[in-house]
Write an enzyme that holds these catalytic residues in place. Structure first.
Site, PDB file in Angstrom:
ATOM      1  N   PHE A 128      64.700  58.544  41.360  1.00 43.89           N
ATOM      2  CA  PHE A 128      65.508  59.548  42.050  1.00 43.89           C
ATOM      3  C   PHE A 128      66.787  58.844  42.482  1.00 43.89           C
ATOM      4  CE2 PHE A 128      67.205  62.077  45.498  1.00 43.89           C
ATOM      5  CZ  PHE A 128      67.451  63.232  44.784  1.00 43.89           C
ATOM      6  N   ASP A 219      56.974  58.565  47.814  1.00 49.79           N
ATOM      7  CA  ASP A 219      58.046  59.483  48.192  1.00 49.79           C
ATOM      8  C   ASP A 219      57.390  60.858  48.313  1.00 49.79           C
ATOM      9  OD1 ASP A 219      60.071  61.332  48.364  1.00 49.79           O
ATOM     10  OD2 ASP A 219      61.377  60.313  46.933  1.00 49.79           O
ATOM     11  N   ARG A 386      72.011  67.445  36.341  1.00 53.17           N
ATOM     12  CA  ARG A 386      71.048  66.343  36.396  1.00 53.17           C
ATOM     13  C   ARG A 386      70.989  65.741  35.001  1.00 53.17           C
ATOM     14  NH1 ARG A 386      69.632  65.292  41.925  1.00 53.17           N
ATOM     15  NH2 ARG A 386      71.685  64.475  41.498  1.00 53.17           N
ATOM     16  N   PHE A 452      77.747  61.681  41.076  1.00 53.66           N
ATOM     17  CA  PHE A 452      77.626  63.125  40.840  1.00 53.66           C
ATOM     18  C   PHE A 452      78.081  63.953  42.041  1.00 53.66           C
ATOM     19  CE2 PHE A 452      73.850  63.543  43.462  1.00 53.66           C
ATOM     20  CZ  PHE A 452      73.324  62.266  43.428  1.00 53.66           C
TER      21      PHE A 452
HETATM   22  N1  F0G Z   1      63.465  61.781  47.470  1.00 52.62           N
HETATM   23  C1  F0G Z   1      63.485  62.902  46.741  1.00 52.62           C
HETATM   24  C2  F0G Z   1      62.398  63.160  45.746  1.00 52.62           C
HETATM   25  C3  F0G Z   1      64.522  63.826  46.906  1.00 52.62           C
HETATM   26  O1  F0G Z   1      64.530  64.937  46.176  1.00 52.62           O
HETATM   27  C4  F0G Z   1      65.538  63.547  47.849  1.00 52.62           C
HETATM   28  C5  F0G Z   1      66.664  64.451  48.025  1.00 52.62           C
HETATM   29  C6  F0G Z   1      65.472  62.360  48.590  1.00 52.62           C
HETATM   30  C7  F0G Z   1      64.412  61.507  48.371  1.00 52.62           C
HETATM   31  C8  F0G Z   1      66.541  61.982  49.575  1.00 52.62           C
HETATM   32  O2  F0G Z   1      66.448  62.757  50.722  1.00 52.62           O
HETATM   33  O3  F0G Z   1      68.557  64.111  50.739  1.00 52.62           O
HETATM   34  O4  F0G Z   1      67.097  63.934  52.761  1.00 52.62           O
HETATM   35  O5  F0G Z   1      68.448  62.000  52.014  1.00 52.62           O
HETATM   36  N2  F0G Z   1      66.928  65.376  47.230  1.00 52.62           N
HETATM   37  C9  F0G Z   1      67.966  66.360  47.340  1.00 52.62           C
HETATM   38  C10 F0G Z   1      67.970  67.208  46.103  1.00 52.62           C
HETATM   39  C11 F0G Z   1      69.304  65.823  47.695  1.00 52.62           C
HETATM   40  O6  F0G Z   1      68.865  68.063  45.999  1.00 52.62           O
HETATM   41  O7  F0G Z   1      67.095  67.076  45.250  1.00 52.62           O
HETATM   42  P1  F0G Z   1      67.720  63.222  51.587  1.00 52.62           P
END
Ligand code: F0G
Length: 460
Positions: A128, A219, A386, A452
């Site tokens: 990620f 995670d 993505r 991005f």
């Molecule tokens: N891990 C995963 C699987 C995530 O999807 C995200 C964030 C994070 C960690 C980081 O967390 O944004 O609270 O600092 N995903 C968002 C998305 C940004 O749009 O998928 P964060």
């Protein structure tokens, strides 16, 4: 089945408060996306009609959560909301210690800094963006050990988030267990299309980690959605509820980090939780440097209160069923037009296969970035890239070329109706019909990290 016996799913809530959204003209949207450098992250939200950019922090909170906001204890230290949240982290995630953070990447920063030494390797089930960056900034090399099926958008494997234990074992043999501070496992895997891992795979990974003396970290950002897929797809879990499955998942991990902006049905927040006393002590020490005291971690008391109540709501089966049902519905409608997207339908989003849809545009001209901009111009629906832009650059400075070149339509929880999905699908269908006339983009500005978010483009 007798037609009269059919029962569709429906949301287990009704709407009490509404927020108006603005309709725009095509000319206005053409101007807005040009001004935004063809990057949907740079659009003003007031220029967006249906916002499917992310499910992160965009959830509608319940009346219980909103009323809990009024009970915020805004003391600097030892807020009651902290202890309410701690109680629920213990009860639902089974972790004795926890440190709040302002959002997920702050928890990623802490854990990466605590566990990683320069020169280490961190294996994970696909990357990620923020997770990998924090691992790299701490000095590690990230190694993708997800099963090969995950890189194929058409493969219907029910658990495309699984780790390939052979790949993991090969890495351990190659670099040595002492160079691997932990295995980083996420579920469902965001970049693979919201694809879950199975409990069976998790047990195998845990056994291998135990054998080699490597710790396993989670995670858990969308862990309830992973639990839902285990209940639906894995033998032996049909009669277990989401909370029981979540607890079993967490029992295999040494600790976890979370962006509370997803599962927990809030607008901001995150945390690090663990059963490891030493890691906890270090995290308490680091959090005061980067976030705030260990009893608020950069959050207001009211935000921790909303998180505590969100944890109680997130394990509601009907709630997740309706959420994932909405995404399935979108997929089924897209299918009617023959529009290619990642299969099976994932947990938090539909991922359009931009490589296929815009097959005349080479990856160096950013097909997914282009498609997201075209959908916005058509209808005001905001999605995100993505693909090659999100993947960033490799050590030699060239673009990484991921197999998956996708546009993500991400569904905020409890926000949009089925009619919003119909409009979205109709718009994508019209862009799809006109796809041959679409031209690619060139990047004209590139920030150093997580490009991005802020990169700018011009039409070719
Ligand atoms: N891990 C995963 C699987 C995530 O999807 C995200 C964030 C994070 C960690 C980081 O967390 O944004 O609270 O600092 N995903 C968002 C998305 C940004 O749009 O998928 P964060």
């Amino acid at each position: 089945m007798n037609k009269l016996q059919k029962r569709s799913w429906a949301e287990p809530f009704k709407i009490k408060v509404v927020e108006s959204i603005k309709m725009t003209t095509r000319e206005e949207r053409e101007r807005a996306i040009k001004d935004a450098g063809y990057n949907t992250f740079l659009l003003k939200s007031e220029d967006v009609y249906i916002d499917l950019l992310t499910d992160s922090g965009t959830n509608a909170m319940s009346d219980r959560q909103w009323s809990g906001m009024m009970m915020g204890d805004e003391s600097y230290a030892g807020s009651k909301n902290f202890y309410d949240l701690e109680k629920n982290v213990r009860e639902y995630y089974g972790m004795p210690h926890f440190v709040p953070t302002h959002q997920g990447r702050a928890a990623e920063h802490l854990i990466s800094r605590i566990l990683i030494k320069p020169g280490d390797f961190v294996p994970g089930n696909m990357y990620f963006t923020t997770t990998r960056l924090h691992q790299e900034l701490a000095g590690a090399t990230f190694v993708d050990v997800i099963i090969d099926e995950a890189h194929d958008p058409e493969n219907e494997h029910p658990f495309k988030g699984n780790i390939d234990t052979q790949k993991l074992e090969d890495l351990i043999k190659k670099v040595g267990a002492d160079k691997i501070p932990y295995v980083s496992m996420a579920g469902p895997v965001n970049m693979a299309g919201g694809q879950p891992f199975s409990m069976e795979n998790l047990r195998e990974v845990k056994a291998l980690c135990d054998k080699c003396g490597i710790s396993l970290w989670f995670d858990a950002t969308r862990a309830c959605e992973n639990a839902f897929f285990i209940k639906e797809r894995e033998k032996g879990y049909q009669d277990k509820n989401i909370a029981e499955i979540l607890k079993e998942i967490c029992s295999y991990f040494e600790g976890l980090w979370i962006s509370a902006k997803k599962d927990l049905l809030v607008n901001i927040g995150g945390f690090l939780a663990t059963r490891n006393d030493e890691v906890y002590e270090k995290a308490c020490n680091m959090v005061v440097v980067y976030e705030g005291l260990h009893t608020y971690g950069g959050l207001a008391g009211r935000d921790m209160g909303a998180m505590a109540r969100g944890i109680e709501e997130m394990v509601n089966y009907d709630g997740i069923r309706a959420r994932i049902g909405q995404i399935e519905y979108c997929g089924q409608e897209l299918e009617k037009y023959g529009i290619p997207f990642v299969k099976p339908i994932g947990g938090h989003a539909i991922f359009l296969d931009a490589k296929k849809i815009l097959e005349h545009i080479p990856q160096e001209q950013f097909p997914a970035q282009t498609l997201a901009a075209e959908i916005y111009v058509d209808s005001g629906v905001r999605s995100m890239e993505r693909g090659v832009v999100s993947a960033g650059r490799d050590a030699e400075g060239g673009n990484k070329h991921p197999e998956l070149e996708l546009v993500r339509l991400t569904f905020p929880r409890r926000v949009y109706t089925q009619a919003h999905i119909d409009v979205t699908v109709e718009s994508i269908a019209s862009v799809f019909e006109n796809r041959k006339n679409i031209k690619g983009l060139k990047m004209v500005y590139e920030p150093e990290y997580l490009r991005f978010f802020q990169a700018r483009f011009e039409k070719l």
